[in-house]
Design an enzyme around this catalytic site. Sequence first.
Site, PDB file in Angstrom:
ATOM      1  CD  GLU C  35      49.007   4.706  17.170  1.00 21.49           C
ATOM      2  OE1 GLU C  35      49.852   4.206  16.409  1.00 21.49           O
ATOM      3  OE2 GLU C  35      47.879   4.211  17.354  1.00 21.49           O
ATOM      4  CD  GLU C  64      51.530   1.977  13.995  1.00 21.96           C
ATOM      5  OE1 GLU C  64      50.579   2.651  14.424  1.00 21.96           O
ATOM      6  OE2 GLU C  64      51.516   0.733  13.963  1.00 21.96           O
ATOM      7  CG  HIS C  67      47.458   5.286  13.438  1.00 21.75           C
ATOM      8  ND1 HIS C  67      47.680   3.936  13.547  1.00 21.75           N
ATOM      9  CD2 HIS C  67      46.743   5.459  12.301  1.00 21.75           C
ATOM     10  CE1 HIS C  67      47.117   3.316  12.503  1.00 21.75           C
ATOM     11  NE2 HIS C  67      46.553   4.216  11.737  1.00 21.75           N
ATOM     12  CD  GLU C 135      50.476  -2.986  15.358  1.00 20.54           C
ATOM     13  OE1 GLU C 135      49.326  -2.541  15.531  1.00 20.54           O
ATOM     14  OE2 GLU C 135      51.403  -2.299  14.872  1.00 20.54           O
ATOM     15  CD  GLU C 165      47.076  -0.370  17.125  1.00 14.76           C
ATOM     16  OE1 GLU C 165      48.113  -0.995  16.855  1.00 14.76           O
ATOM     17  OE2 GLU C 165      47.038   0.879  17.238  1.00 14.76           O
ATOM     18  CG  HIS C 168      49.079  -2.130  11.705  1.00 11.88           C
ATOM     19  ND1 HIS C 168      49.349  -0.943  12.346  1.00 11.88           N
ATOM     20  CD2 HIS C 168      48.631  -1.785  10.468  1.00 11.88           C
ATOM     21  CE1 HIS C 168      49.076   0.061  11.540  1.00 11.88           C
ATOM     22  NE2 HIS C 168      48.639  -0.414  10.393  1.00 11.88           N
TER      23      HIS C 168
END
Lengths: 79, 88, 189
Positions: C35, C64, C67, C135, C165, C168
């Site tokens: 991340e 991110e 995360h 990703e 992911e 994204h």
Amino acid sequence: MYNPNLNQFTPIKQYKPFHSTFDPCPPLKRKYYRTPPNLYINFQPPNLEQFPPYEALMKGTLWKALYDYYENPYKERKS
Amino acid sequence: MVKQIDDEYYQLMRQIQAVDFVLVELTLYLDTHPDDENALKQFNQYSAYSRQVKQVFEGKYGPLMQFGVSNNPGPRWDWGSGPWPWQV
Amino acid sequence: MWVYEKKLQYPVKVSKCNPTLAKYLIEQYGGADGELAAALRYLNQRYSIPDKVVGLLTDIGTEEFAHLEMIATMIVKLTKDATPEQLREAGIGEHYVNHDSAVFYHNSAGVPWTAAYIQAKGDPIADLYEDIAAEEKARATYQWLIDISDDPDINDSLRFLREREIVHSLRFREAVELLKEDHDQKKIF
């Protein structure tokens, strides 16, 4: 424009790796890999069906078409 | 000073996380679909709703955001009091 | 500038004290596809990319960091109150002698984070394709972490992160589509 027909793919694929008699580990019958739904959408169309807010949080996406639950595919295998 | 964390803290926090997650998803979607009016409308609705829930939460457990984004710090400066998100 | 919000993006729960699992999870903290790398990669690419995708890079880059905080929370909770003996038995004695219980930016093998993990090529397509690959690599890492973990609560959080992911990755691919468009053409669905 590409129209995702999202029920027409499987998110998990498999193949059979070659197993030599000289490979000491017990053979993995099937090797799996994932092909998640994003691979089948080029550009998200508007007004896709949504999860309600709390369910969306729990699932990690607002859009049903993008949801892909993951579980260890080798869980059943004992050795 | 560590505040008392009760069931309501977790309930309200969960509510905020759910509403704000919808906002995160709509934000990323709108970044690539800026002309989608339905999505924008939904974003505005949830944005207003998020502010409402946070006002209730912050009245009980202190500010969520700093640098004045969370208005009204209350009678005393509360930012530094725990618990922090990774502790609860 | 950035403004911190005193909340996790997703509730993180941990079933039991398990320092070995923390050792694996740190891959997504300071590893190549973790991340930190993701956040720094996207936010840095913003300065040399067409305006219409800067918003997306900013927002995903910012997410991110949320995360990153979730991963740190998992690591902290999995190792909290563990004794040095427990840490040694879990195979993170090497971490303990350098960091005590501090979290640090290295991968699960102890290799420190490096900017060599990320790139800013200055070419919008090259950069966005790197982002898409990043990703997918992070998604794969989350899968292997779920496979190796026996903590159902941790797996719940890891599933959330894996799903992010996927979203994204699609958004970055949409960004490529936006850059491919001719200027006067409007997007038709």
